[in-house]
Design a protein around this motif. Structure first.
Motif, mmCIF file in Angstrom:
data_model
loop_
_atom_site.group_PDB
_atom_site.id
_atom_site.type_symbol
_atom_site.label_atom_id
_atom_site.label_comp_id
_atom_site.label_asym_id
_atom_site.label_seq_id
_atom_site.Cartn_x
_atom_site.Cartn_y
_atom_site.Cartn_z
ATOM 1 N N ALA A 266 0.831 -1.206 0.000
ATOM 2 C CA ALA A 266 0.000 0.000 0.000
ATOM 3 C C ALA A 266 0.861 1.250 0.000
ATOM 4 O O ALA A 266 1.971 1.258 0.535
ATOM 5 C CB ALA A 266 -0.914 0.006 1.220
ATOM 6 N N ALA A 267 0.336 2.316 -0.598
ATOM 7 C CA ALA A 267 1.053 3.589 -0.650
ATOM 8 C C ALA A 267 0.815 4.451 0.582
ATOM 9 O O ALA A 267 1.357 5.548 0.689
ATOM 10 C CB ALA A 267 0.650 4.368 -1.901
ATOM 11 N N ALA A 268 0.013 3.962 1.526
ATOM 12 C CA ALA A 268 -0.218 4.676 2.781
ATOM 13 C C ALA A 268 -0.565 3.653 3.842
ATOM 14 O O ALA A 268 -0.984 2.535 3.533
ATOM 15 C CB ALA A 268 -1.337 5.708 2.640
ATOM 16 N N SER A 269 -0.390 4.054 5.084
ATOM 17 C CA SER A 269 -0.712 3.170 6.195
ATOM 18 C C SER A 269 -1.382 3.971 7.293
ATOM 19 O O SER A 269 -1.468 5.207 7.217
ATOM 20 C CB SER A 269 0.559 2.488 6.718
ATOM 21 O OG SER A 269 0.239 1.448 7.609
ATOM 22 N N LEU A 270 -1.887 3.266 8.315
ATOM 23 C CA LEU A 270 -2.539 3.946 9.427
ATOM 24 C C LEU A 270 -1.594 4.965 10.044
ATOM 25 O O LEU A 270 -0.413 4.700 10.254
ATOM 26 C CB LEU A 270 -2.970 2.928 10.483
ATOM 27 C CG LEU A 270 -4.034 1.915 10.048
ATOM 28 C CD1 LEU A 270 -4.313 0.917 11.174
ATOM 29 C CD2 LEU A 270 -5.314 2.613 9.634
ATOM 30 N N GLY A 271 -2.122 6.142 10.302
ATOM 31 C CA GLY A 271 -1.313 7.216 10.862
ATOM 32 C C GLY A 271 -0.750 8.158 9.823
ATOM 33 O O GLY A 271 -0.307 9.253 10.168
ATOM 34 N N ASP A 272 -0.758 7.750 8.547
ATOM 35 C CA ASP A 272 -0.288 8.634 7.483
ATOM 36 C C ASP A 272 -1.367 9.659 7.127
ATOM 37 O O ASP A 272 -2.563 9.351 7.165
ATOM 38 C CB ASP A 272 0.070 7.826 6.236
ATOM 39 C CG ASP A 272 1.265 6.912 6.456
ATOM 40 O OD1 ASP A 272 1.966 7.109 7.459
ATOM 41 O OD2 ASP A 272 1.478 6.007 5.629
ATOM 42 N N GLU A 273 -0.940 10.847 6.735
ATOM 43 C CA GLU A 273 -1.911 11.895 6.395
ATOM 44 C C GLU A 273 -2.758 11.522 5.193
ATOM 45 O O GLU A 273 -3.893 11.970 5.059
ATOM 46 C CB GLU A 273 -1.186 13.221 6.136
ATOM 47 C CG GLU A 273 -0.600 13.862 7.379
ATOM 48 C CD GLU A 273 -0.003 15.223 7.085
ATOM 49 O OE1 GLU A 273 -0.058 15.639 5.898
ATOM 50 O OE2 GLU A 273 0.496 15.870 8.021
ATOM 51 N N ASN A 274 -2.206 10.710 4.279
ATOM 52 C CA ASN A 274 -2.945 10.360 3.068
ATOM 53 C C ASN A 274 -3.654 9.023 3.183
ATOM 54 O O ASN A 274 -4.183 8.510 2.190
ATOM 55 C CB ASN A 274 -1.998 10.324 1.863
ATOM 56 C CG ASN A 274 -0.912 9.262 1.991
ATOM 57 O OD1 ASN A 274 -0.448 8.990 3.093
ATOM 58 N ND2 ASN A 274 -0.505 8.691 0.872
ATOM 59 N N TYR A 275 -3.706 8.430 4.402
ATOM 60 C CA TYR A 275 -4.402 7.142 4.542
ATOM 61 C C TYR A 275 -5.884 7.282 4.244
ATOM 62 O O TYR A 275 -6.547 8.236 4.650
ATOM 63 C CB TYR A 275 -4.223 6.563 5.949
ATOM 64 C CG TYR A 275 -5.231 5.462 6.219
ATOM 65 C CD1 TYR A 275 -5.086 4.205 5.620
ATOM 66 C CD2 TYR A 275 -6.376 5.692 6.983
ATOM 67 C CE1 TYR A 275 -6.034 3.208 5.806
ATOM 68 C CE2 TYR A 275 -7.317 4.696 7.183
ATOM 69 C CZ TYR A 275 -7.149 3.463 6.586
ATOM 70 O OH TYR A 275 -8.099 2.480 6.750
ATOM 71 N N SER A 276 -6.428 6.303 3.549
ATOM 72 C CA SER A 276 -7.855 6.196 3.292
ATOM 73 C C SER A 276 -8.219 4.720 3.219
ATOM 74 O O SER A 276 -7.394 3.902 2.791
ATOM 75 C CB SER A 276 -8.221 6.875 1.962
ATOM 76 O OG SER A 276 -9.571 6.578 1.604
ATOM 77 N N PRO A 277 -9.431 4.356 3.602
ATOM 78 C CA PRO A 277 -9.858 2.963 3.411
ATOM 79 C C PRO A 277 -10.211 2.645 1.963
ATOM 80 O O PRO A 277 -10.423 1.473 1.620
ATOM 81 C CB PRO A 277 -11.096 2.854 4.309
ATOM 82 C CG PRO A 277 -11.660 4.241 4.321
ATOM 83 C CD PRO A 277 -10.459 5.149 4.298
ATOM 84 N N MET A 278 -10.289 3.669 1.116
ATOM 85 C CA MET A 278 -10.666 3.483 -0.283
ATOM 86 C C MET A 278 -9.397 3.388 -1.131
ATOM 87 O O MET A 278 -8.559 4.284 -1.122
ATOM 88 C CB MET A 278 -11.538 4.651 -0.762
ATOM 89 C CG MET A 278 -12.694 4.990 0.174
ATOM 90 S SD MET A 278 -13.818 3.597 0.480
ATOM 91 C CE MET A 278 -14.592 3.443 -1.135
ATOM 92 N N TRP A 279 -9.300 2.278 -1.901
ATOM 93 C CA TRP A 279 -8.046 1.980 -2.593
ATOM 94 C C TRP A 279 -8.234 1.871 -4.093
ATOM 95 O O TRP A 279 -9.156 1.214 -4.579
ATOM 96 C CB TRP A 279 -7.453 0.680 -2.033
ATOM 97 C CG TRP A 279 -7.106 0.849 -0.593
ATOM 98 C CD1 TRP A 279 -7.890 0.543 0.479
ATOM 99 C CD2 TRP A 279 -5.923 1.432 -0.064
ATOM 100 N NE1 TRP A 279 -7.252 0.886 1.645
ATOM 101 C CE2 TRP A 279 -6.049 1.432 1.338
ATOM 102 C CE3 TRP A 279 -4.756 1.935 -0.650
ATOM 103 C CZ2 TRP A 279 -5.052 1.930 2.171
ATOM 104 C CZ3 TRP A 279 -3.761 2.430 0.188
ATOM 105 C CH2 TRP A 279 -3.925 2.423 1.581
#
Length: 488
Positions: free
Chosen positions: A421-434
């Motif tokens: 994934a390009a983001a993870s929990l705690g990242d500013e760009n995290y989203s559940p939509m991929w």
């Protein structure tokens, strides 16, 4: 036909290629039971064949031969930070908890791992074998100078090649699939029951408050606050009125759509808080239309909070998410056929299969799958179809998730290695939509395990992989995969 993977290594059960060319002939000098060794050589690493090291890289400089001891000094430079490996002959019965290295579990070596993590250095060594090692999957090149002695009755070799025979390289992560039991909430649509979960929220305070209420983490996903209206539905949350089981102790939440209204449904809900005005007769609303009418008539007030929650529906009027026929969760279980093993309305919980993958920096992540678009992939995975999610294809509310369509066999959704994934929990760009991208090895014979976003970028720059956005049935593909902690 078995494929032959060339590794720089030897143990007695393997065939060797002995280098005796004239360029090396003057590098040995007899000294009774000792032979002098002195050389400079460039090595390219390959997949470490040692058990438990399948995702690592190894360059074996001096290979093990029974009864042989090497001692001397080594100086090296390398394209990547490396560790120094020294192996020692031991009996398997003598291992007794010490670090060991073995290909087959029968011939076992004691393992000394000097964690320099440097690209160059010098080292004095004594042991049955000598090598350079990297704990990640990226191939490295090193130039090594060795000056020392071979003691015992060695075969006269510097570099030796064995042909490690495998049908297919495979990477099965431990705990690749685990259960995640999540609390369910009861809502209303058209006077009937909706069961839903809350996994993510765009507002930190809201997420923290809901986490405390449901005693299960609601993850922060700030980018959801900017999701366009055509990718949202409405959830009406009551701040006063008739007492009940709602989020604030009043009547249950009301949704503007469910998966039964497929063209309208979204798991992403825009939160509208509802407050009864003083002096009004409080009732239980049963539909979004009733709530909207009451607001227009001045009986209640709306607070359009701007908060967006991820509220996937589990049960709704006329349907529910698919429950797997085989409810045993295992590392090698099929990816499709449903993502839920149990819906427990008595305990108000639902148990998902949580899949393991890698975050952008290589750390372990787990995610569940709740809905997707288009219909075909959603049906294959056994999740809800949500066409409105396609409106996120070019929006920051969706983040890139990379899956593999060939290469190393593994636990990913297409039968190859787990995704990144390009983001993870705690990242500013995290989203559940991929937004799903596919990685294809240009030559699958060269496939390795990739673990980080920088791995992808590096191998793509070297033209070893092709990365392309997924468009099944020529349609935009978005999957709702909330990242979770299944062990909370």
């Amino acid at each position: 036909m078995l494929r032959k993977l060339i590794a720089i290594l030897i143990i007695g059960i393997f065939a060797t290629s002995i280098i005796t060319a004239s360029s090396l002939s003057d590098q040995f000098a007899d000294a009774g039971s000792r032979k002098k060794i002195h050389f400079t050589q460039t090595f390219t690493s390959s997949q470490d064949p040692g058990q438990g090291h399948e995702n690592h890289q190894l360059s074996l400089i001096l290979s093990p031969n029974q009864g042989t001891i090497y001692d001397g000094s080594m100086t090296f430079t390398s394209s990547e930070p490396v560790q120094i490996v020294v192996l020692h002959e031991i009996n398997s019965d003598d291992a007794k908890g010490q670090p060991t290295w073995s290909i087959d579990g029968n011939t076992v070596y004691g393992l000394s791992l000097i964690d320099l993590q440097e690209k160059s250095g010098s080292f004095e060594f004594t042991g049955a074998a000598l090598g350079l090692h990297s704990p990640n999957s990226k191939q490295f090149t090193s130039t090594v100078s060795v000056d020392g002695w071979i003691r015992g009755q060695p075969t006269e070799v510097i570099m030796q090649k064995i042909e490690l025979e495998k049908e297919e390289p495979m990477s099965l992560l431990s705990r690749a699939n685990v259960p995640a039991t999540i609390p369910i909430h009861e809502g209303i649509y058209g006077g009937e029951k909706v069961l839903y979960i809350i996994t993510d929220g765009s507002d930190e305070e809201y997420a923290r408050e809901l986490s405390e209420k449901q005693e299960w983490n609601v993850e922060l996903a700030p980018v959801l606050a900017d999701v366009p209206e055509d990718a949202l539905q409405k959830i009406f949350v009551f701040k006063n009125g008739v007492k009940g089981e709602g989020l604030y102790g009043f009547q249950n939440e009301i949704f503007s759509s469910t998966p039964q209204q497929e063209s309208e449904y979204s798991a992403l809900s825009s939160v509208i808080e509802v407050t009864w005005k003083t002096g009004q007769k409080e009732i239980v609303f049963e539909s979004a239309n009733d709530v909207i009418a009451a607001e227009e008539n001045g009986r209640i007030e709306f607070d359009e909070t701007g908060v967006v929650l991820n509220t996937p529906h589990i049960v709704w009027p006329g349907g529910q998410m698919q429950v797997r026929a085989d409810q045993e969760i295992a590392d090698d279980m099929p990816y499709g056929g449903g993502q839920i093993t149990e819906i427990n309305e008595e305990e108000m919980t639902v148990t998902f299969v949580a899949h393991r993958g890698w975050g952008p920096d290589g750390r372990t992540i787990y995610y569940i799958v709740t809905d997707a678009t288009p219909f075909g992939p959603a049906e294959m995975m056994g999740v809800t179809s949500s066409p409105t999610s396609a409106n996120l294809i070019a929006h920051s509310g969706a983040v890139d998730l990379f899956q593999f369509k060939n290469g190393i066999k593994g636990t990913g959704p297409l039968g190859f290695q787990a995704g990144i994934a390009a983001a993870s929990l705690g990242d500013e760009n995290y989203s559940p939509m991929w937004r799903i991208y596919l990685i294809e090895w240009n030559d699958s014979e060269n496939a390795k395990i990739l673990e980080t976003k920088s791995d992808i970028d590096s191998f793509r720059a070297d033209d070893l992989i092709t990365v392309s956005i997924t468009r099944p049935t020529n349609s935009d593909h978005i999957v709702n995969c909330p990242f979770i902690d299944p062990f909370q």
